[in-house]
Design a protein around this motif. Structure first.
Motif, PDB file in Angstrom:
ATOM      1  N   ASP A 429       3.308 -21.648  11.005  1.00 15.22           N
ATOM      2  CA  ASP A 429       2.883 -22.093  12.330  1.00 15.22           C
ATOM      3  C   ASP A 429       1.525 -21.461  12.645  1.00 15.22           C
ATOM      4  OD1 ASP A 429       3.332 -19.427  13.032  1.00 15.22           O
ATOM      5  OD2 ASP A 429       5.296 -19.850  13.916  1.00 15.22           O
ATOM      6  N   ARG A 430       0.936 -21.879  13.751  1.00 17.79           N
ATOM      7  CA  ARG A 430      -0.406 -21.438  14.098  1.00 17.79           C
ATOM      8  C   ARG A 430      -0.480 -19.909  14.256  1.00 17.79           C
ATOM      9  NH1 ARG A 430      -4.766 -24.174  15.883  1.00 17.79           N
ATOM     10  NH2 ARG A 430      -3.521 -26.081  16.001  1.00 17.79           N
ATOM     11  N   ASP A 431       0.519 -19.325  14.906  1.00 16.20           N
ATOM     12  CA  ASP A 431       0.502 -17.877  15.112  1.00 16.20           C
ATOM     13  C   ASP A 431       0.609 -17.128  13.798  1.00 16.20           C
ATOM     14  OD1 ASP A 431       0.251 -18.158  17.834  1.00 16.20           O
ATOM     15  OD2 ASP A 431       2.414 -18.110  18.212  1.00 16.20           O
ATOM     16  N   GLY A 432       1.429 -17.671  12.884  1.00 17.33           N
ATOM     17  CA  GLY A 432       1.588 -17.017  11.589  1.00 17.33           C
ATOM     18  C   GLY A 432       0.302 -17.037  10.782  1.00 17.33           C
ATOM     19  N   ILE A 433      -0.435 -18.151  10.833  1.00 17.64           N
ATOM     20  CA  ILE A 433      -1.673 -18.248  10.081  1.00 17.64           C
ATOM     21  C   ILE A 433      -2.719 -17.274  10.622  1.00 17.64           C
ATOM     22  CG2 ILE A 433      -3.640 -19.792   9.642  1.00 17.64           C
ATOM     23  CD1 ILE A 433      -1.732 -22.037   9.194  1.00 17.64           C
ATOM     24  N   ARG A 434      -2.708 -17.054  11.947  1.00 20.23           N
ATOM     25  CA  ARG A 434      -3.686 -16.145  12.550  1.00 20.23           C
ATOM     26  C   ARG A 434      -3.537 -14.711  12.031  1.00 20.23           C
ATOM     27  NH1 ARG A 434      -2.692 -18.457  18.005  1.00 20.23           N
ATOM     28  NH2 ARG A 434      -4.317 -19.990  18.440  1.00 20.23           N
ATOM     29  N   LYS A 435      -2.351 -14.371  11.550  1.00 20.71           N
ATOM     30  CA  LYS A 435      -2.105 -13.010  11.084  1.00 20.71           C
ATOM     31  C   LYS A 435      -2.609 -12.790   9.660  1.00 20.71           C
ATOM     32  CE  LYS A 435       2.015 -12.600  14.003  1.00 20.71           C
ATOM     33  NZ  LYS A 435       3.496 -12.488  14.026  1.00 20.71           N
ATOM     34  N   LEU A 436      -3.073 -13.832   9.000  1.00 22.43           N
ATOM     35  CA  LEU A 436      -3.552 -13.726   7.635  1.00 22.43           C
ATOM     36  C   LEU A 436      -5.067 -13.543   7.629  1.00 22.43           C
ATOM     37  CD1 LEU A 436      -1.424 -16.618   6.111  1.00 22.43           C
ATOM     38  CD2 LEU A 436      -0.941 -14.169   6.008  1.00 22.43           C
ATOM     39  N   ASN A 437      -5.561 -12.795   6.668  1.00 21.40           N
ATOM     40  CA  ASN A 437      -6.988 -12.507   6.613  1.00 21.40           C
ATOM     41  C   ASN A 437      -7.407 -12.345   5.157  1.00 21.40           C
ATOM     42  OD1 ASN A 437      -9.631 -11.797   7.258  1.00 21.40           O
ATOM     43  ND2 ASN A 437      -9.108  -9.621   7.412  1.00 21.40           N
ATOM     44  N   PHE A 438      -8.065 -13.349   4.624  1.00 18.17           N
ATOM     45  CA  PHE A 438      -8.500 -13.325   3.226  1.00 18.17           C
ATOM     46  C   PHE A 438     -10.024 -13.279   3.180  1.00 18.17           C
ATOM     47  CE2 PHE A 438      -4.724 -16.093   3.567  1.00 18.17           C
ATOM     48  CZ  PHE A 438      -3.807 -15.224   3.007  1.00 18.17           C
ATOM     49  N   LEU A 439     -10.562 -12.223   2.579  1.00 20.32           N
ATOM     50  CA  LEU A 439     -12.008 -12.097   2.441  1.00 20.32           C
ATOM     51  C   LEU A 439     -12.455 -12.675   1.106  1.00 20.32           C
ATOM     52  CD1 LEU A 439     -12.700  -8.464   3.750  1.00 20.32           C
ATOM     53  CD2 LEU A 439     -12.836 -10.622   5.009  1.00 20.32           C
ATOM     54  N   ASP A 440     -13.712 -13.111   1.041  1.00 18.37           N
ATOM     55  CA  ASP A 440     -14.325 -13.492  -0.226  1.00 18.37           C
ATOM     56  C   ASP A 440     -14.981 -12.256  -0.832  1.00 18.37           C
ATOM     57  OD1 ASP A 440     -13.635 -16.181  -0.242  1.00 18.37           O
ATOM     58  OD2 ASP A 440     -15.320 -16.702   1.062  1.00 18.37           O
ATOM     59  N   PHE A 441     -14.777 -12.060  -2.119  1.00 21.52           N
ATOM     60  CA  PHE A 441     -15.276 -10.867  -2.787  1.00 21.52           C
ATOM     61  C   PHE A 441     -16.409 -11.192  -3.742  1.00 21.52           C
ATOM     62  CE2 PHE A 441     -11.003  -9.799  -1.463  1.00 21.52           C
ATOM     63  CZ  PHE A 441     -11.129  -8.489  -1.005  1.00 21.52           C
ATOM     64  N   ARG A 442     -17.225 -10.198  -4.006  1.00 23.18           N
ATOM     65  CA  ARG A 442     -18.299 -10.323  -5.003  1.00 23.18           C
ATOM     66  C   ARG A 442     -17.691 -10.345  -6.398  1.00 23.18           C
ATOM     67  NH1 ARG A 442     -22.508  -5.638  -4.421  1.00 23.18           N
ATOM     68  NH2 ARG A 442     -23.278  -6.746  -6.250  1.00 23.18           N
ATOM     69  N   PRO A 443     -18.367 -11.001  -7.341  1.00 19.20           N
ATOM     70  CA  PRO A 443     -17.916 -10.874  -8.735  1.00 19.20           C
ATOM     71  C   PRO A 443     -17.975  -9.413  -9.164  1.00 19.20           C
ATOM     72  CG  PRO A 443     -19.542 -12.636  -8.512  1.00 19.20           C
ATOM     73  CD  PRO A 443     -19.539 -11.884  -7.214  1.00 19.20           C
ATOM     74  N   PRO A 444     -17.086  -8.990 -10.043  1.00 15.57           N
ATOM     75  CA  PRO A 444     -17.096  -7.586 -10.487  1.00 15.57           C
ATOM     76  C   PRO A 444     -18.351  -7.269 -11.288  1.00 15.57           C
ATOM     77  CG  PRO A 444     -15.586  -8.874 -11.816  1.00 15.57           C
ATOM     78  CD  PRO A 444     -16.037  -9.776 -10.699  1.00 15.57           C
ATOM     79  N   THR A 445     -18.868  -6.077 -11.124  1.00 23.51           N
ATOM     80  CA  THR A 445     -20.056  -5.658 -11.868  1.00 23.51           C
ATOM     81  C   THR A 445     -19.704  -5.458 -13.342  1.00 23.51           C
ATOM     82  OG1 THR A 445     -20.877  -4.544  -9.890  1.00 23.51           O
ATOM     83  CG2 THR A 445     -21.902  -3.939 -11.971  1.00 23.51           C
ATOM     84  N   LEU A 446     -20.594  -5.938 -14.211  1.00 23.40           N
ATOM     85  CA  LEU A 446     -20.422  -5.796 -15.660  1.00 23.40           C
ATOM     86  C   LEU A 446     -19.113  -6.410 -16.143  1.00 23.40           C
ATOM     87  CD1 LEU A 446     -21.698  -2.116 -16.088  1.00 23.40           C
ATOM     88  CD2 LEU A 446     -22.977  -4.240 -16.433  1.00 23.40           C
ATOM     89  N   ALA A 447     -18.820  -7.625 -15.619  1.00 27.29           N
ATOM     90  CA  ALA A 447     -17.551  -8.277 -15.958  1.00 27.29           C
ATOM     91  C   ALA A 447     -17.437  -8.593 -17.443  1.00 27.29           C
ATOM     92  CB  ALA A 447     -17.394  -9.563 -15.143  1.00 27.29           C
ATOM     93  N   GLY A 448     -18.555  -8.876 -18.093  1.00 26.51           N
ATOM     94  CA  GLY A 448     -18.490  -9.269 -19.501  1.00 26.51           C
ATOM     95  C   GLY A 448     -18.904  -8.172 -20.454  1.00 26.51           C
ATOM     96  N   ARG A 449     -18.758  -6.910 -20.031  1.00 28.37           N
ATOM     97  CA  ARG A 449     -19.212  -5.807 -20.887  1.00 28.37           C
ATOM     98  C   ARG A 449     -18.383  -5.749 -22.177  1.00 28.37           C
ATOM     99  NH1 ARG A 449     -16.677  -3.625 -16.520  1.00 28.37           N
ATOM    100  NH2 ARG A 449     -14.851  -2.303 -16.863  1.00 28.37           N
ATOM    101  N   HIS A 450     -19.019  -5.201 -23.213  1.00 27.09           N
ATOM    102  CA  HIS A 450     -18.394  -5.041 -24.528  1.00 27.09           C
ATOM    103  C   HIS A 450     -18.077  -6.399 -25.172  1.00 27.09           C
ATOM    104  CE1 HIS A 450     -18.203  -0.951 -23.259  1.00 27.09           C
ATOM    105  NE2 HIS A 450     -17.166  -1.115 -22.453  1.00 27.09           N
ATOM    106  N   GLY A 451     -18.713  -7.467 -24.681  1.00 21.27           N
ATOM    107  CA  GLY A 451     -18.512  -8.772 -25.293  1.00 21.27           C
ATOM    108  C   GLY A 451     -17.138  -9.362 -25.097  1.00 21.27           C
ATOM    109  N   ARG A 452     -16.392  -8.869 -24.121  1.00 18.00           N
ATOM    110  CA  ARG A 452     -15.051  -9.398 -23.860  1.00 18.00           C
ATOM    111  C   ARG A 452     -15.150 -10.587 -22.916  1.00 18.00           C
ATOM    112  NH1 ARG A 452     -10.633  -5.290 -22.190  1.00 18.00           N
ATOM    113  NH2 ARG A 452      -9.373  -6.953 -23.111  1.00 18.00           N
TER     114      ARG A 452
END
Length: 472
Positions: A429-452
């Motif tokens: 319901d509308r009240d339930g959705i208001r209690k949720l909070n999802f942030l957008d995050f930056r990509p992790p630094t050095l995500a492809g290190r070591h050639g993985r």
């Protein structure tokens, strides 16, 4: 006027002739076409980049059976088979995601394609003796989310589409965004003369309304026609100079505003939508449908309902069902569909099950229809690029599962408790959705290190469902 059936037969014959080379490839090598589909902001470009990157490195795919059993040999990118389709720019996207100051890719603007050739040993002793080292050509096709929403137009007349679109535009939150366009239409007679200036002004105001819907923080998904906001090569073409009109009281004659708009609507269906469908979607073997459930929850109930309507309408246009070997050669049906809730890393790992069940409920009607047609269907929560980690934090004497990452616009990690996601969309319901909070995050630094390969959540399980049987 609807297109001539003889023209359709001619086009079908031409397409069949053009695909002789492709059929030869399918017979000589295993060949599988996967459509990466989904609405805008669902993460199609990131998913495609991560899928390619992890296949090229194959060390973060423990639940892909061909890797887990040691039968995977190597993979590499090769020229895509469709010469007229732009190549998916994997190198630029992976460079952005793995840079010292990483950034997310831009939205998909055009259809693009990549081919990854995979060499592996078959699983059974008989197949090894008969075939030895085997190859699978995996063709991955990425589409602008807006263009997908054109597919339902194929089953609509201009009058039906006008009624539905006008009714939608008069409901909140769209009514405020459509005010200028609706005011202009209120002073125009659909049975009046066909004036080019009137048609273009009406189309311009309608396009402004669609752009406002796309920019809205309500995350409105149902934006038709898609080429009005992502025109590609059609900028300025008359085929984009139309919009819905109120249906005239009496049948409109020739040379009226209504007949002009109707003619352009049908031309758009024939020259843009049917062509797009025939060249791309009619040839898919497998399909992954990416869904930004968390983004819709952030935007509120209207966004969630809009997303559900858009997904259902879009998927009705695809041909799902069990494929025969002849279907496989000719590209007749999609026999596996994966619905994936993206950005699962934005919530703690103990809530992933609820996210999957929530998505399952949102797509239940379409999922069941696809299963009835004979295709295999699965739902999943995944993250193509994992940006956070699950941590425990104390709050008012309670231990809560939280996520830690660097939100967009910040430079330091933040610990966030996003709220509890219910496992049933009927509890939202509308009240339930208001209690949720999802942030957008930056990509992790050095995500492809070591050639993985890029760190991810359940990308290997998604691949196992989509291609595992071809790598057995």
């Amino acid at each position: 006027m609807p297109p001539s059936p003889f023209r359709d037969l001619t086009n079908l014959g031409g397409r069949a002739f053009d695909r002789v080379g492709e059929l030869t490839d399918r017979m000589l090598d295993g060949n599988l076409r996967i459509g990466v589909t989904g609405l805008r902001r669902s993460g199609k470009t990131v998913f495609t980049t991560a899928l390619i990157d992890n296949l090229l490195h194959a060390d973060r795919l423990p639940f892909l059976d061909v890797v887990a059993t040691g039968r995977f040999i190597a993979a590499r990118m090769e020229p895509q088979p469709d010469q007229a389709v732009p190549r998916f720019d994997y190198e630029t996207q992976i460079a952005r995601l793995t840079a010292p100051d990483p950034a997310w890719p831009n939205n998909t603007k055009v259809t693009s394609q990549a081919r990854v050739a995979i060499r592996y040993m078959p699983g059974s002793l008989l197949k090894r003796r008969l075939r030895g080292v085997t190859r699978l050509n995996l063709d991955i096709i990425d589409y602008p989310g807006e263009w997908l929403l054109d597919l339902p137009l194929l089953d609509r007349t201009y009058a039906e589409w006008s009624r539905e679109t006008l009714a939608l535009s008069r409901r909140a939150p769209r009514d405020a965004l459509a005010a200028e366009w609706l005011a202009y239409l209120s002073n125009r007679d659909p049975s009046g003369p066909a004036e080019e200036a009137v048609a273009r002004r009406a189309a311009e105001l309608y396009t402004n309304y669609l752009l406002a819907c796309r920019a809205s923080d309500q995350l409105l998904s149902l934006i038709q026609p898609g080429r009005f906001v992502e025109p590609g090569e059609l900028i300025g073409a008359p085929v984009l100079a139309f919009c819905p009109l109120p249906e005239p009281a009496a049948r409109a004659g020739r040379h009226t505003l209504w007949s002009m708009m109707e003619e352009r609507f049908e031309a758009y269906k024939t020259n843009v939508v049917r062509r797009f469908f025939a060249e791309h979607f009619a040839r898919l073997d497998r399909q992954i449908v990416l869904v930004d459930v968390l983004g819709a929850l952030n935007a509120g109930p209207a966004a969630l309902a809009d997303m559900q309507t858009s997904l259902s309408a879009t998927l009705e246009s695809f041909h799902h069902g069990r494929s025969s070997w002849l279907d496989r050669l000719l590209g007749g049906r999609i026999d596996r569909v994966l619905f994936a809730a993206t950005k699962a890393d934005h919530i703690p790992s103990n809530q992933h099950g609820n996210l999957r069940r929530l998505l399952d409920g949102l797509v239940a009607e379409r999922r069941n229809a696809i299963r009835f047609e004979g295709a295999a269907v699965e739902t999943m929560a995944l993250a193509a690029l994992k940006c956070t980690e699950t941590v425990m934090a104390e709050h008012q004497g309670r231990q809560l599962s939280c996520v830690r990452g660097i939100p967009l616009g910040r430079t330091e990690p933040t610990v966030l408790y996003p709220g509890e996601i219910p496992d049933d969309h009927r509890l939202l319901d509308r009240d339930g959705i208001r209690k949720l909070n999802f942030l957008d995050f930056r990509p992790p630094t050095l995500a492809g290190r070591h050639g993985r390969g890029l760190p991810n959540i359940r990308l290997d399980q998604a691949l196992e469902f989509l291609v595992g049987d071809f790598l057995s």
